[in-house]
Design a protein around this motif. Structure first.
Motif, short mmCIF file in Angstrom:
data_model
loop_
_atom_site.label_atom_id
_atom_site.label_comp_id
_atom_site.label_asym_id
_atom_site.label_seq_id
_atom_site.Cartn_x
_atom_site.Cartn_y
_atom_site.Cartn_z
N HIS A 278 20.73 49.41 109.08
CA HIS A 278 21.25 48.52 108.05
C HIS A 278 21.73 49.31 106.84
CE1 HIS A 278 20.87 45.84 104.48
NE2 HIS A 278 21.55 45.04 105.28
N GLY B 256 31.90 49.85 120.53
CA GLY B 256 32.64 49.13 119.50
C GLY B 256 34.13 49.41 119.62
N LEU C 136 25.27 49.37 111.96
CA LEU C 136 24.41 48.18 112.04
C LEU C 136 24.40 47.60 113.44
CD1 LEU C 136 22.65 45.96 110.80
CD2 LEU C 136 24.77 44.80 110.10
N HIS C 137 25.56 47.44 114.03
CA HIS C 137 25.64 46.67 115.27
C HIS C 137 25.60 47.50 116.54
CE1 HIS C 137 26.12 43.00 113.04
NE2 HIS C 137 27.07 43.57 112.33
N GLY D 240 29.35 34.73 115.85
CA GLY D 240 28.53 35.93 115.67
C GLY D 240 28.47 36.36 114.21
N TRP D 241 27.79 37.47 113.97
CA TRP D 241 27.78 38.07 112.63
C TRP D 241 29.22 38.33 112.20
CZ3 TRP D 241 29.68 42.11 109.97
CH2 TRP D 241 29.00 42.57 108.84
N ASP E 212 30.50 45.46 122.29
CA ASP E 212 29.46 44.80 121.50
C ASP E 212 29.90 44.36 120.12
OD1 ASP E 212 27.15 45.27 123.40
OD2 ASP E 212 27.81 47.34 123.06
N ALA E 213 30.94 44.99 119.54
CA ALA E 213 31.33 44.67 118.18
C ALA E 213 32.75 45.14 117.95
CB ALA E 213 30.40 45.36 117.18
N LYS F 2 30.44 37.67 119.05
CA LYS F 2 29.82 38.97 118.77
C LYS F 2 30.17 39.40 117.35
CE LYS F 2 30.48 40.24 123.63
NZ LYS F 2 31.22 41.13 124.56
N PRO F 3 29.48 40.41 116.82
CA PRO F 3 29.76 40.86 115.45
C PRO F 3 31.21 41.30 115.27
CG PRO F 3 27.68 41.77 116.23
CD PRO F 3 28.33 41.11 117.41
N HIS G 150 26.43 50.76 124.23
CA HIS G 150 26.74 50.37 122.86
C HIS G 150 28.19 50.78 122.57
CE1 HIS G 150 22.32 50.71 122.83
NE2 HIS G 150 22.38 49.69 122.00
#
Length: 250
Positions: free
Chosen positions: A232, A97, A226-227, A166-167, A119-120, A139-140, A95
């Motif tokens: 959330h 970012g 979140l990502h 993506g988001w 990932d983000a 991706k986000p 994970h």
């Protein structure tokens, strides 16, 4: 931002891109200064930015490689010192970012596009550069905007947004300027109290520094929570009563 994310349990790595800053100090005391060529025209600027973006993305991919080696027990430190007890295997490299300000934000976007390990990503008020400005990302991605850099005013933001699948969110900070999104947001008001004619509004806008910094910390943390962690936060759903200075544009 780095302090905030680290305080929330993230392992955070910062990067200096050698030969861009005024100085970068290496182990042993070697200092390398800026070696950027003079830029006289828009064409020259475009050529330099192309080279810098590629170098920055390569730097970050190298750092990711070194983090993987570190997590396996090899210390990439230049002095080859042993790892602190308990560090081996402690990084969650599944994970990842990335974020940055100005050209750092454009670099983050290109890295998200180019490297499957990431990932983000988030861009703090940087104009988009390179192929990702037209291709977008799948991706986000979070766009953090001041008063003047939004997808309504900046063509590279619009093309990036339109082609990103993506988001995505755009967080617009009312009263913020480009320099609101790095250390000057905190430093300039302090300088203004000691030096005459410091152009505070021109550099960091009219947003209150303590409000700007608190909101930046909150939105960036919420985005990565979140990502990267699946947690959330309602501040990503719409305008927040806690941070009315920020308008969230889906």
């Amino acid at each position: 931002m780095v302090e905030e994310l680290a305080s929330r349990g993230y392992a955070v790595v910062t990067v200096d891109h050698t030969y861009e800053p005024d100085q970068v100090e290496f182990p042993g005391g070697r200092v390398e200064g800026a070696k950027l060529p003079p830029i006289r025209t828009e064409e020259e600027q475009a050529k330099v930015f192309k080279v810098l973006l590629a170098a920055r993305v390569a730097d970050l991919r190298f750092v990711l490689d070194e983090l993987a080696a570190l997590d396996c027990g090899r210390n990439p430190d230049a002095e080859d010192t042993p790892l602190p007890a308990g560090l081996r295997g402690s990084l969650d490299l599944s994970h990842i970012g990335t974020f940055g300000h100005s050209m750092g934000g454009a670099t983050a976007a290109q890295l998200v596009h180019d490297d499957g390990r990431v990932d983000a990503g988030a861009n703090l008020d940087g104009i988009m550069l390179g192929p990702v400005a037209q291709s977008g990302v799948a991706k986000p991605f979070l766009q953090v905007a001041g008063e003047t850099t939004t997808r309504d005013s900046e063509p590279t933001w619009k093309s990036f947004w339109d082609n990103s699948s993506g988001w995505k969110r755009e967080a617009r900070f009312t009263g913020a300027q480009h320099s609101s999104f790095f250390d000057l947001q905190a430093i300039f008001p302090q300088l203004a109290g000691r030096l005459p004619n410091v152009p505070v509004p021109d550099m960091i806008g009219t947003i209150k520094p303590e409000r700007s910094i608190a909101a930046q910390r909150a939105y960036l943390t919420a985005f990565f929570n979140l990502h990267l962690r699946g947690r959330h936060s309602r501040i990503l759903d719409g305008t927040s009563q806690t941070y009315p200075e920020v308008k969230l544009i889906p």
